[in-house]
Scaffold this motif. Structure first.
Motif, PDB file in Angstrom:
ATOM      1  N   ALA A 188       0.811  -1.220   0.000  1.00 47.76           N
ATOM      2  CA  ALA A 188       0.000   0.000   0.000  1.00 47.76           C
ATOM      3  C   ALA A 188       0.842   1.267   0.000  1.00 47.76           C
ATOM      4  O   ALA A 188       0.426   2.293  -0.545  1.00 47.76           O
ATOM      5  CB  ALA A 188      -0.931   0.004   1.211  1.00 47.76           C
ATOM      6  N   THR A 189       2.039   1.213   0.611  1.00 43.12           N
ATOM      7  CA  THR A 189       2.802   2.447   0.816  1.00 43.12           C
ATOM      8  C   THR A 189       4.141   2.500   0.095  1.00 43.12           C
ATOM      9  O   THR A 189       4.666   3.589  -0.146  1.00 43.12           O
ATOM     10  CB  THR A 189       3.061   2.660   2.319  1.00 43.12           C
ATOM     11  OG1 THR A 189       3.891   1.596   2.815  1.00 43.12           O
ATOM     12  CG2 THR A 189       1.761   2.695   3.109  1.00 43.12           C
ATOM     13  N   VAL A 190       4.715   1.352  -0.240  1.00 44.72           N
ATOM     14  CA  VAL A 190       6.041   1.326  -0.858  1.00 44.72           C
ATOM     15  C   VAL A 190       6.004   0.665  -2.234  1.00 44.72           C
ATOM     16  O   VAL A 190       6.353   1.282  -3.247  1.00 44.72           O
ATOM     17  CB  VAL A 190       7.054   0.595   0.060  1.00 44.72           C
ATOM     18  CG1 VAL A 190       8.419   0.473  -0.632  1.00 44.72           C
ATOM     19  CG2 VAL A 190       7.203   1.328   1.384  1.00 44.72           C
ATOM     20  N   CYS A 191       5.584  -0.575  -2.277  1.00 41.38           N
ATOM     21  CA  CYS A 191       5.519  -1.320  -3.544  1.00 41.38           C
ATOM     22  C   CYS A 191       4.181  -1.022  -4.229  1.00 41.38           C
ATOM     23  O   CYS A 191       3.379  -1.908  -4.496  1.00 41.38           O
ATOM     24  CB  CYS A 191       5.695  -2.812  -3.284  1.00 41.38           C
ATOM     25  SG  CYS A 191       6.008  -3.794  -4.772  1.00 41.38           S
ATOM     26  N   ARG A 192       3.963   0.267  -4.510  1.00 45.31           N
ATOM     27  CA  ARG A 192       2.691   0.741  -5.050  1.00 45.31           C
ATOM     28  C   ARG A 192       2.539   0.339  -6.515  1.00 45.31           C
ATOM     29  O   ARG A 192       3.533   0.068  -7.208  1.00 45.31           O
ATOM     30  CB  ARG A 192       2.624   2.266  -4.925  1.00 45.31           C
ATOM     31  CG  ARG A 192       2.785   2.777  -3.496  1.00 45.31           C
ATOM     32  CD  ARG A 192       2.796   4.291  -3.472  1.00 45.31           C
ATOM     33  NE  ARG A 192       3.929   4.856  -4.182  1.00 45.31           N
ATOM     34  CZ  ARG A 192       4.935   5.497  -3.604  1.00 45.31           C
ATOM     35  NH1 ARG A 192       4.964   5.632  -2.284  1.00 45.31           N
ATOM     36  NH2 ARG A 192       5.923   6.002  -4.334  1.00 45.31           N
ATOM     37  N   ARG A 195       4.785   4.168  -9.560  1.00 45.63           N
ATOM     38  CA  ARG A 195       5.886   4.834  -8.859  1.00 45.63           C
ATOM     39  C   ARG A 195       6.244   4.148  -7.544  1.00 45.63           C
ATOM     40  O   ARG A 195       6.217   4.762  -6.464  1.00 45.63           O
ATOM     41  CB  ARG A 195       5.562   6.315  -8.624  1.00 45.63           C
ATOM     42  CG  ARG A 195       5.343   7.100  -9.903  1.00 45.63           C
ATOM     43  CD  ARG A 195       5.094   8.580  -9.620  1.00 45.63           C
ATOM     44  NE  ARG A 195       3.898   8.765  -8.806  1.00 45.63           N
ATOM     45  CZ  ARG A 195       2.665   8.786  -9.293  1.00 45.63           C
ATOM     46  NH1 ARG A 195       2.455   8.621 -10.596  1.00 45.63           N
ATOM     47  NH2 ARG A 195       1.627   8.979  -8.497  1.00 45.63           N
ATOM     48  N   PRO A 196       6.599   2.861  -7.601  1.00 42.52           N
ATOM     49  CA  PRO A 196       7.023   2.185  -6.365  1.00 42.52           C
ATOM     50  C   PRO A 196       8.286   2.840  -5.812  1.00 42.52           C
ATOM     51  O   PRO A 196       9.170   3.256  -6.559  1.00 42.52           O
ATOM     52  CB  PRO A 196       7.287   0.748  -6.836  1.00 42.52           C
ATOM     53  CG  PRO A 196       7.534   0.857  -8.302  1.00 42.52           C
ATOM     54  CD  PRO A 196       6.675   1.974  -8.780  1.00 42.52           C
ATOM     55  N   ASP A 197       8.340   2.919  -4.485  1.00 45.50           N
ATOM     56  CA  ASP A 197       9.477   3.554  -3.806  1.00 45.50           C
ATOM     57  C   ASP A 197      10.509   2.484  -3.466  1.00 45.50           C
ATOM     58  O   ASP A 197      10.692   2.115  -2.295  1.00 45.50           O
ATOM     59  CB  ASP A 197       8.970   4.274  -2.555  1.00 45.50           C
ATOM     60  CG  ASP A 197      10.048   5.104  -1.876  1.00 45.50           C
ATOM     61  OD1 ASP A 197      11.156   5.215  -2.434  1.00 45.50           O
ATOM     62  OD2 ASP A 197       9.770   5.636  -0.782  1.00 45.50           O
ATOM     63  N   CYS A 198      11.194   2.007  -4.470  1.00 45.44           N
ATOM     64  CA  CYS A 198      12.111   0.886  -4.275  1.00 45.44           C
ATOM     65  C   CYS A 198      13.261   1.235  -3.336  1.00 45.44           C
ATOM     66  O   CYS A 198      13.789   0.358  -2.640  1.00 45.44           O
ATOM     67  CB  CYS A 198      12.655   0.423  -5.623  1.00 45.44           C
ATOM     68  SG  CYS A 198      11.376  -0.225  -6.735  1.00 45.44           S
ATOM     69  N   ALA A 199      13.634   2.499  -3.278  1.00 45.46           N
ATOM     70  CA  ALA A 199      14.732   2.894  -2.399  1.00 45.46           C
ATOM     71  C   ALA A 199      14.385   2.681  -0.934  1.00 45.46           C
ATOM     72  O   ALA A 199      15.275   2.488  -0.100  1.00 45.46           O
ATOM     73  CB  ALA A 199      15.082   4.361  -2.640  1.00 45.46           C
ATOM     74  N   ALA A 200      13.086   2.694  -0.616  1.00 46.57           N
ATOM     75  CA  ALA A 200      12.655   2.514   0.770  1.00 46.57           C
ATOM     76  C   ALA A 200      12.228   1.081   1.068  1.00 46.57           C
ATOM     77  O   ALA A 200      11.823   0.788   2.198  1.00 46.57           O
ATOM     78  CB  ALA A 200      11.488   3.458   1.072  1.00 46.57           C
ATOM     79  N   ALA A 211      15.939  -5.504  -9.754  1.00 45.17           N
ATOM     80  CA  ALA A 211      17.239  -5.787 -10.361  1.00 45.17           C
ATOM     81  C   ALA A 211      17.205  -5.571 -11.867  1.00 45.17           C
ATOM     82  O   ALA A 211      18.188  -5.150 -12.479  1.00 45.17           O
ATOM     83  CB  ALA A 211      17.676  -7.213 -10.035  1.00 45.17           C
ATOM     84  N   GLY A 212      16.044  -5.861 -12.468  1.00 41.94           N
ATOM     85  CA  GLY A 212      15.900  -5.674 -13.910  1.00 41.94           C
ATOM     86  C   GLY A 212      15.646  -4.241 -14.314  1.00 41.94           C
ATOM     87  O   GLY A 212      15.618  -3.924 -15.513  1.00 41.94           O
ATOM     88  N   GLY A 213      15.415  -3.369 -13.329  1.00 46.47           N
ATOM     89  CA  GLY A 213      15.228  -1.962 -13.629  1.00 46.47           C
ATOM     90  C   GLY A 213      13.844  -1.568 -14.092  1.00 46.47           C
ATOM     91  O   GLY A 213      13.635  -0.425 -14.505  1.00 46.47           O
ATOM     92  N   ASP A 214      12.873  -2.486 -14.008  1.00 43.39           N
ATOM     93  CA  ASP A 214      11.529  -2.160 -14.503  1.00 43.39           C
ATOM     94  C   ASP A 214      10.436  -2.686 -13.575  1.00 43.39           C
ATOM     95  O   ASP A 214       9.528  -3.399 -14.016  1.00 43.39           O
ATOM     96  CB  ASP A 214      11.332  -2.726 -15.913  1.00 43.39           C
ATOM     97  CG  ASP A 214      11.582  -4.233 -15.989  1.00 43.39           C
ATOM     98  OD1 ASP A 214      12.092  -4.803 -14.992  1.00 43.39           O
ATOM     99  OD2 ASP A 214      11.272  -4.834 -17.029  1.00 43.39           O
ATOM    100  N   PRO A 215      10.482  -2.370 -12.279  1.00 43.67           N
ATOM    101  CA  PRO A 215       9.492  -2.943 -11.351  1.00 43.67           C
ATOM    102  C   PRO A 215       8.053  -2.580 -11.704  1.00 43.67           C
ATOM    103  O   PRO A 215       7.142  -3.372 -11.458  1.00 43.67           O
ATOM    104  CB  PRO A 215       9.903  -2.351  -9.993  1.00 43.67           C
ATOM    105  CG  PRO A 215      10.675  -1.121 -10.327  1.00 43.67           C
ATOM    106  CD  PRO A 215      11.405  -1.451 -11.597  1.00 43.67           C
TER     107      PRO A 215
END
Length: 334
Positions: A188-192, A195-200, A211-215
């Motif tokens: 709900a808050t990070v892996c949206r 615009r997923p917040d992969c850094a967090a 890792a593939g650069g395209d979550p």
């Protein structure tokens, strides 16, 4: 998932868990199963922001499953108005009464599945969160995380078994309730979806999509189908600043809910002049509801004063219709 990854997720949850009215803080005693069940039913296809105030109202009015089981159907349906997906409310009533008859909620996922309206996800969520059972809890958020983590290149609807296998492997034995809620929060808050917040994200080190650069490309979107369009007719019967309302049949669309009277919906535009028409979208079709004035009441119903229309328990469709007619009448009178 490596055990260390599950540990990272729980550590992240301990720090960033959302404070929700139906949730116990991380690491504390689990909430009452009634609280968990009610919140999970309300949250099905409904946002957290919408559910929070409605959940509080339900709990204030019916603080126990026994109190809810004893409530008249009409009162529960009226309180549910505006939350949508009204079959949930009918299942809620049936389930509450069965649980009350049993003397409480069953404690295992398998037994919970036997209750009315409890599917695999809801039963697993209650088992994990309320009773500490290791259960594989997969909702839309969890499915998205799993699909990205394992770079599953099929739509979720076609990869259900694969997602569940991965989710099972990811689920730890320790703190299953907190883990389930941690995954929900992460989605709900990070892996949206966008615009997923992969850094967090505490799982990014193991995530194949990252890792593939395209979550954001995962999960693969399913093909969108155009919904059919229907037309409906509703009668506006007004007398002494009150309108005539009826209750829809118990089964079918908006079953048991308060409504403007009218025939069943079809594919043809109703003939004759209308007061107004409104558009509304359901899951499987869209609807144009045409409101036509009528002089005499029809069917079993009641006169609802317009100045207390908010207390009628109208679902969104009919509340939109009433508001549209009232607005039009006010504009004509100005």
């Amino acid at each position: 998932m490596l055990a260390s990854a599950a540990e990272r997720l729980l550590t992240h949850y301990d720090r960033y868990a959302r404070a929700l009215p139906w949730r116990s803080p991380p690491g504390s005693a689990p909430p009452d199963p009634y609280i968990v069940w009610l919140s999970e039913v309300m949250l099905q296809q409904t946002t957290v922001a919408t559910v929070k105030p409605r959940f509080r109202r339900f709990i204030a009015r019916w603080p126990t499953v026994e109190a809810l089981a004893a409530a008249p159907d009409e009162e529960v349906l009226s309180e549910w108005a505006g939350l949508g997906y009204y079959a949930r409310a009918r299942n809620l009533i049936a389930c509450a009464r069965e649980v009350a008859a049993l003397g409480g909620f069953p404690r295992t996922e398998a037994a919970l599945r036997e209750l009315p309206g409890l599917g695999a996800y809801t039963a697993a969520a209650i088992a994990a969160i309320a009773f500490g059972e290791r259960a594989v809890v997969v909702d839309t958020n969890v499915a998205r995380i799993v699909a990205r983590h394992n770079r599953i290149d099929r739509p979720i609807e076609k990869a259900g078994d694969e997602i569940r296998r991965f989710a099972d492997a990811m689920t730890p034995t320790d703190r299953p309730g907190d883990y389930a809620q941690a995954m929900m929060d992460l989605g709900a808050t990070v892996c949206r979806p966008k615009r997923p917040d992969c850094a967090a994200c505490p799982l990014s080190a193991d995530c194949m999509a990252f890792a593939g650069g395209d979550p954001e490309a995962f999960p693969v979107a399913k093909a969108r189908l155009e919904r059919p369009h229907r037309h409906g007719l509703a009668w506006w019967i007004e007398r002494n600043d009150a309108i005539w309302l009826v209750r829809r049949p118990a089964k079918g669309m908006l079953g048991g809910m308060a409504a403007l009277p009218g025939p069943e919906w079809g594919d043809e535009w109703p003939a004759g002049p209308t007061l107004t028409s409104i558009a509304h979208g359901f899951t499987h079709f869209t609807l144009s509801l045409h409101i036509v004035a009528r002089s005499e009441p029809i069917g079993d119903g009641w006169w609802q004063p317009l100045n207390s229309i908010s207390g009628a328990g109208l679902p969104t469709l009919y509340r939109k219709a009433v508001d549209s007619v009232v607005t039009r009448k006010e504009a004509l009178a100005a």
